[in-house]
Design an enzyme around this catalytic site. Structure first.
Site, mmCIF file in Angstrom:
data_model
loop_
_atom_site.group_PDB
_atom_site.id
_atom_site.type_symbol
_atom_site.label_atom_id
_atom_site.label_comp_id
_atom_site.label_asym_id
_atom_site.label_seq_id
_atom_site.Cartn_x
_atom_site.Cartn_y
_atom_site.Cartn_z
ATOM 1 N N ASP A 1 10.371 10.595 -29.932
ATOM 2 C CA ASP A 1 11.681 10.328 -29.306
ATOM 3 C C ASP A 1 12.365 11.638 -28.898
ATOM 4 O O ASP A 1 12.926 11.750 -27.804
ATOM 5 C CB ASP A 1 12.588 9.571 -30.285
ATOM 6 N N ASN B 1 3.188 11.119 -30.967
ATOM 7 C CA ASN B 1 3.539 10.074 -31.944
ATOM 8 C C ASN B 1 2.549 10.054 -33.116
ATOM 9 O O ASN B 1 2.954 9.998 -34.283
ATOM 10 C CB ASN B 1 3.512 8.699 -31.282
ATOM 11 N N GLU C 1 6.994 6.554 -21.570
ATOM 12 C CA GLU C 1 7.060 8.003 -21.309
ATOM 13 C C GLU C 1 6.847 8.259 -19.831
ATOM 14 O O GLU C 1 6.263 9.241 -19.416
ATOM 15 C CB GLU C 1 6.025 8.785 -22.152
HETATM 16 N N1 LIG Z 1 8.275 7.942 -29.654
HETATM 17 C C1 LIG Z 1 8.238 7.074 -28.669
HETATM 18 N N2 LIG Z 1 7.039 6.678 -28.196
HETATM 19 C C2 LIG Z 1 7.003 5.806 -27.176
HETATM 20 C C3 LIG Z 1 8.183 5.280 -26.624
HETATM 21 N N3 LIG Z 1 7.827 4.432 -25.613
HETATM 22 C C4 LIG Z 1 6.480 4.434 -25.571
HETATM 23 N N4 LIG Z 1 5.964 5.267 -26.486
HETATM 24 C C5 LIG Z 1 4.581 5.558 -26.748
HETATM 25 O O1 LIG Z 1 4.038 6.303 -25.697
HETATM 26 C C6 LIG Z 1 2.602 6.208 -25.805
HETATM 27 C C7 LIG Z 1 2.008 6.153 -24.432
HETATM 28 O O2 LIG Z 1 0.642 6.240 -24.615
HETATM 29 P P1 LIG Z 1 -0.415 6.038 -23.458
HETATM 30 O O3 LIG Z 1 0.079 4.998 -22.507
HETATM 31 O O4 LIG Z 1 -1.749 5.825 -24.088
HETATM 32 O O5 LIG Z 1 -0.397 7.358 -22.634
HETATM 33 P P2 LIG Z 1 -0.601 8.859 -23.061
HETATM 34 O O6 LIG Z 1 -1.000 9.030 -24.486
HETATM 35 O O7 LIG Z 1 0.633 9.575 -22.640
HETATM 36 O O8 LIG Z 1 -1.801 9.277 -22.160
HETATM 37 P P3 LIG Z 1 -1.825 9.510 -20.605
HETATM 38 O O9 LIG Z 1 -0.603 8.840 -20.036
HETATM 39 O O10 LIG Z 1 -3.073 8.887 -20.130
HETATM 40 O O11 LIG Z 1 -1.799 10.965 -20.397
HETATM 41 C C8 LIG Z 1 2.327 4.967 -26.639
HETATM 42 O O12 LIG Z 1 1.774 5.367 -27.843
HETATM 43 C C9 LIG Z 1 3.698 4.354 -26.861
HETATM 44 O O13 LIG Z 1 3.818 3.780 -28.148
HETATM 45 C C10 LIG Z 1 9.432 5.695 -27.178
HETATM 46 O O14 LIG Z 1 10.510 5.297 -26.756
HETATM 47 N N5 LIG Z 1 9.414 6.585 -28.190
#
Ligand SMILES: Nc1nc2c(ncn2[C@@H]2O[C@H](COP(=O)(O)OP(=O)(O)OP(=O)(O)O)[C@@H](O)[C@H]2O)c(=O)[nH]1
Length: 320
Positions: A171, A162, A197
């Site tokens: 997405d 993102n 995610e």
């Molecule tokens: N593009 C998009 N981003 C999403 C969606 N749902 C959640 N996110 C993003 O997913 C990200 C999850 O970040 P973190 O929980 O920090 O986890 P990570 O960066 O995957 O790190 P780790 O899980 O520790 O490996 C956040 O920035 C959310 O904004 C979505 O439907 N679309």
């Protein structure tokens, strides 16, 4: 005769007139022609009588037509209500199925998992429980050697996608990630978006050995997939997986609910993330402890998973 035709043909005035007039009118006319006070009076009274009867027939006719129209209207109304009810049922079912769908990926959402499959899983647990009670395990019960595989899968460092390429690319990545998982499971298995995610997979009625194989296949498939974010950006990603089986305790199939086993898988996922990501970690009951778990113990244990982990009753094993 006149009265009879009036009753019988009031429903159709014309028929009443056709039946009655050729008989009554000639009689009155004949009586009038004969002359004399009595005959003339009888003729006049006959005319008055006919006029009264015509009035009565009209009224009867109107009442019958009103009742008939009302019954037709009622039938139409009943039919309309039935149609509306059908449409309402259909819309409600549609609405319900929509409320269980994730809009981005079109797979089930968390709500679906927490509401829908529980009875099925409970049936499965009950069936195993019974087979243990009947001493039929490994013999008659076709479920006896099967388990449900419960997986939580989380994309590693997804936030970077993102942050670097924007939310839309994020997405796209999620959609492709779901496609990979979907290509590895059967139709009857469950795939749901647990959070942003994070995804849950339930492999139904599966050989316990396949659970580990599936974790491996999943990790390798994700590692090998090029995720296309735009014409110029294609990336590779890894994921972390926590998983376990339902039932968790082999000798107590209905001791833990599906929610509790998902919680165990989540703990295993946490372990995978804490120990460097890009790992599949299973949560398993520590058979080496050798104690026979009774129901009260297992419930108490689940009340405090951290405690259970500290007591080494639940092991986290890195598998791949
Ligand atoms: N593009 C998009 N981003 C999403 C969606 N749902 C959640 N996110 C993003 O997913 C990200 C999850 O970040 P973190 O929980 O920090 O986890 P990570 O960066 O995957 O790190 P780790 O899980 O520790 O490996 C956040 O920035 C959310 O904004 C979505 O439907 N679309």
């Amino acid at each position: 005769m006149f009265a009879g035709s009036m009753g019988a043909y009031a429903i159709n005035q014309r028929v009443f007139y056709v039946f009655s007039a050729p008989i009554i009118l000639p009689v009155l006319f004949y009586s009038f022609i004969l002359g004399g006070t009595i005959n003339t009076a009888m003729s006049l009274m006959g005319v008055v009588f006919i006029m009264m009867m015509v009035g009565v027939v009209r009224r009867m006719n109107m009442t019958i037509i009103d009742a008939y129209t009302l019954s037709i209207e009622n039938k139409i109304l009943a039919e309309k209500t039935r149609n509306l009810n059908e449409k309402l049922k259909f819309s409600n079912a549609n609405l319900k199925s929509l409320s269980y769908k994730d809009t981005l990926t079109n797979i089930s959402n968390r709500r679906f998992l927490t509401e829908m499959p529980t009875p099925e899983i409970e049936r499965f647990g009950y069936s195993l429980q019974r087979s243990i009670g009947d001493h039929q395990r490994n013999t008659n019960n076709k479920d006896a050697n099967l388990v449900y595989g419960v997986f939580i899968i989380d994309i590693d460092l997804f936030k970077q996608v993102n942050d670097t390429w924007g939310h839309k690319c994020g997405d796209l990545m999620i959609i492709q990630f779901v496609n990979v998982i979907q290509s590895l499971i059967r139709k009857e298995d469950v795939l749901c978006r647990w959070g942003g995610e994070e995804f849950v997979v339930i492999l139904k009625r599966t050989d316990p050995d396949y659970i580990h194989l599936f974790a491996k296949k999943l990790m390798n498939s994700i590692r090998a997939t090029p995720f296309i974010l735009s014409d110029s950006v294609t990336i590779n990603k890894t994921c972390s997986v926590g998983y376990t089986t339902f039932p968790f305790f082999d000798n107590l199939p209905s001791a833990l609910s599906l929610d509790q086993t998902i919680e165990l898988a989540d703990q295993a996922l946490y372990h995978a993330k804490e120990h460097g990501r890009n790992k599949a970690v299973s949560a398993e009951y520590n058979i080496a402890q050798g104690e026979i778990i009774n129901l009260d113990d297992s419930i108490a244990m689940m009340k405090d998973i951290t405690q259970a982990l500290a007591n080494k009753k639940i092991l986290h094993t890195e598998r791949c």
